[in-house]
Write an enzyme that holds these catalytic residues in place. Structure first.
Site, PDB file in Angstrom:
ATOM      1  N   ALA A 184      46.710  45.691   4.960  1.00  0.00           N
ATOM      2  CA  ALA A 184      46.672  45.989   3.181  1.00  0.00           C
ATOM      3  C   ALA A 184      45.530  47.174   2.794  1.00  0.00           C
ATOM      4  O   ALA A 184      44.820  46.746   1.302  1.00  0.00           O
ATOM      5  CB  ALA A 184      45.501  44.563   3.401  1.00  0.00           C
ATOM      6  N   HIS A 185      45.555  48.138   3.460  1.00  0.00           N
ATOM      7  CA  HIS A 185      44.833  49.374   2.816  1.00  0.00           C
ATOM      8  C   HIS A 185      45.974  49.609   1.548  1.00  0.00           C
ATOM      9  O   HIS A 185      46.902  49.806   2.084  1.00  0.00           O
ATOM     10  CB  HIS A 185      44.795  50.386   4.702  1.00  0.00           C
ATOM     11  CG  HIS A 185      43.907  49.446   5.345  1.00  0.00           C
ATOM     12  ND1 HIS A 185      42.174  49.827   5.420  1.00  0.00           N
ATOM     13  CD2 HIS A 185      44.382  48.405   6.160  1.00  0.00           C
ATOM     14  CE1 HIS A 185      42.202  50.128   6.284  1.00  0.00           C
ATOM     15  NE2 HIS A 185      42.913  48.826   6.417  1.00  0.00           N
TER      16      HIS A 185
ATOM     17  N   ASN B 216      48.976  44.145  15.912  1.00  0.00           N
ATOM     18  CA  ASN B 216      49.207  43.593  14.012  1.00  0.00           C
ATOM     19  C   ASN B 216      48.963  45.085  14.462  1.00  0.00           C
ATOM     20  O   ASN B 216      48.579  46.237  14.544  1.00  0.00           O
ATOM     21  CB  ASN B 216      47.759  42.530  13.608  1.00  0.00           C
ATOM     22  CG  ASN B 216      48.360  41.468  13.854  1.00  0.00           C
ATOM     23  OD1 ASN B 216      48.790  41.232  13.491  1.00  0.00           O
ATOM     24  ND2 ASN B 216      48.121  41.408  15.220  1.00  0.00           N
ATOM     25  N   ALA B 217      49.564  45.986  13.548  1.00  0.00           N
ATOM     26  CA  ALA B 217      50.121  47.083  12.615  1.00  0.00           C
ATOM     27  C   ALA B 217      50.131  47.878  13.362  1.00  0.00           C
ATOM     28  O   ALA B 217      49.202  49.018  13.496  1.00  0.00           O
ATOM     29  CB  ALA B 217      47.888  47.480  11.567  1.00  0.00           C
TER      30      ALA B 217
ATOM     31  N   HIS C 140      47.761  35.468  12.548  1.00  0.00           N
ATOM     32  CA  HIS C 140      47.994  36.775  13.161  1.00  0.00           C
ATOM     33  C   HIS C 140      48.053  36.983  14.202  1.00  0.00           C
ATOM     34  O   HIS C 140      49.145  38.163  15.084  1.00  0.00           O
ATOM     35  CB  HIS C 140      46.756  37.634  13.367  1.00  0.00           C
ATOM     36  CG  HIS C 140      46.341  37.993  12.319  1.00  0.00           C
ATOM     37  ND1 HIS C 140      45.605  37.329  10.855  1.00  0.00           N
ATOM     38  CD2 HIS C 140      46.096  39.271  11.510  1.00  0.00           C
ATOM     39  CE1 HIS C 140      44.940  38.117  10.149  1.00  0.00           C
ATOM     40  NE2 HIS C 140      45.892  38.848  10.268  1.00  0.00           N
TER      41      HIS C 140
ATOM     42  N   ASP D 257      38.561  39.449  12.431  1.00  0.00           N
ATOM     43  CA  ASP D 257      39.430  40.373  11.368  1.00  0.00           C
ATOM     44  C   ASP D 257      38.646  39.807   9.827  1.00  0.00           C
ATOM     45  O   ASP D 257      39.520  39.526   9.196  1.00  0.00           O
ATOM     46  CB  ASP D 257      40.836  40.142  11.229  1.00  0.00           C
ATOM     47  CG  ASP D 257      41.205  41.939  10.824  1.00  0.00           C
ATOM     48  OD1 ASP D 257      40.761  42.853  10.998  1.00  0.00           O
ATOM     49  OD2 ASP D 257      41.878  41.327  10.257  1.00  0.00           O
TER      50      ASP D 257
ATOM     51  N   LEU E 224      49.209  39.938   5.322  1.00  0.00           N
ATOM     52  CA  LEU E 224      48.282  39.900   6.146  1.00  0.00           C
ATOM     53  C   LEU E 224      46.976  40.989   5.371  1.00  0.00           C
ATOM     54  O   LEU E 224      46.903  41.833   5.646  1.00  0.00           O
ATOM     55  CB  LEU E 224      47.960  39.275   7.084  1.00  0.00           C
ATOM     56  CG  LEU E 224      48.384  38.425   7.558  1.00  0.00           C
ATOM     57  CD1 LEU E 224      49.311  38.216   9.363  1.00  0.00           C
ATOM     58  CD2 LEU E 224      47.881  37.141   7.122  1.00  0.00           C
TER      59      LEU E 224
ATOM     60  N   GLY F 218      43.394  40.636   6.539  1.00  0.00           N
ATOM     61  CA  GLY F 218      42.619  40.395   7.240  1.00  0.00           C
ATOM     62  C   GLY F 218      43.402  38.112   7.618  1.00  0.00           C
ATOM     63  O   GLY F 218      43.576  37.875   7.042  1.00  0.00           O
TER      64      GLY F 218
END
Length: 346
Positions: free
Chosen positions: A81-82, A161-162, A197, A219, A253, A255
């Protein structure tokens, strides 16, 4: 004279086991009753009947406790989401960190992608300052990840995740859980057990592969506990729907909206782990990572009296900070008794 409180008829998490034992607290510190009885010749002023509840150290969420800088030194491909426009390189090495963050004396954790140029210098410098380097939001392969750990990194940010998905020829960051090329170091990893997640099967794989390194995290974002709708997260809009948080207008997603108590319960359900293991993943393990285990994350004598009362289903019944009750469930059934003044033989 300081008041002493004795919590009895309870099971306390001590030395990796739940044992029927009393907990003694004075001035916000957990005390050794033998010292109180035999050396100080004193008795408790208050006794609290816990009616068989569990006493655990208070939960520690490394995403929330202390300062965790997650970004902008991450992979654009795994940014989550950054916002992409804020992602930066580390071409200037450690100077890039200082120019971006400024004063980092209160920072506990920095997440970065180890495949970025100059990451080796940055990891070494941050480690020298006792800042935990976490690997995440990354396209790193296993060799790059192992190199980062041997340079000082010791944590993985929200496992699975990520990051690159597990592949049998190159498992990426996930492979650190069972790597033989990190000189016997204990790698820690955060796991979001919110039911969104991380699939229960993945939870079980991680737990079986490396239980000692598992740290439960939420998170969670500022929208935790709010009803479905759209809210502000930094400069972005987040939509709460179907028990998850997503960037508005997408399925990305952004967080979590789960609290730690929910994550603890879901992990126990998904993994089948013992109560002792589950509780230590939210208490002792994060304390060890942050280097605060002498004061937090345990019920050892001399540690801070930050603890919670739980029933066998792991629902929080009461919360204490420095020995003071700050939360009580509506149906709590403990009883507190004021005892007559203690008589000293001195």
């Amino acid at each position: 004279m300081s008041n002493i409180t004795q919590y009895f008829n309870c099971r306390i998490l001590q030395d990796h086991n739940l044992v029927w034992e009393d907990l003694w607290v004075r001035d916000g510190i957990i005390e050794d009753p033998r010292e109180l009885f035999f050396k100080e010749k004193t008795s408790p002023q208050f006794r609290v009947d816990c009616n068989g509840l569990i006493i655990s150290p208070g939960y520690l969420d490394i995403q929330l406790n202390g300062v965790h800088l997650e970004g902008p030194f991450i992979s654009t491909e795994k940014r989550g989401a950054h916002p992409v426009k804020y992602i930066k390189s580390m071409n200037g090495g450690y100077q890039s960190i200082i120019e971006t963050y400024g004063d980092i004396k209160n920072v506990c954790i920095v997440t970065l992608a180890p495949e970025l140029e100059q990451s080796a210098e940055v990891i070494k410098k941050l480690t020298e300052k006792n800042i935990a380097v976490s690997l995440g939001h990354s396209m790193a392969n296993l060799m790059e990840a192992e190199k980062a750990v041997n340079q000082g990194a010791k944590l993985i940010t929200h496992l699975f995740n990520a990051m690159l998905p597990f592949h049998h020829r190159d498992p990426g960051l996930v492979g650190l859980l069972t790597s033989h090329n990190i000189s016997g170091k204990q790698i820690y990893y955060g796991l979001i057990a919110d039911g969104i997640h991380t699939d229960p099967a993945a939870i079980r794989i991680a737990y079986k592969a490396n239980p000692k390194g598992l740290i439960l995290i939420t998170d969670a974002i500022a929208a935790m506990g709010l009803k479905p709708g759209t809210y502000q997260l930094g400069q972005q809009c987040v939509t709460i729907k179907n028990s998850g948080a997503y960037l508005a207008g997408s399925n990305v997603l952004a967080g979590s909206i789960a609290n730690m108590a929910q994550c603890v319960r879901f992990f126990q359900y998904a993994s089948g782990a013992s109560l002792e293991d589950v509780l230590e993943m939210a208490t002792l393990h994060p304390a060890l990572l942050l280097g605060v285990e002498k004061n937090k994350g345990t019920l050892d004598y001399g540690s801070d009296a930050d603890f919670i009362l739980l029933n066998d289903e792991l629902y929080v019944q009461a919360t204490y900070i420095a020995g003071k009750k700050v939360y009580e469930a509506p149906n709590l059934t403990t009883e507190k008794f004021l005892l007559p003044a203690a008589v000293s033989d001195n």
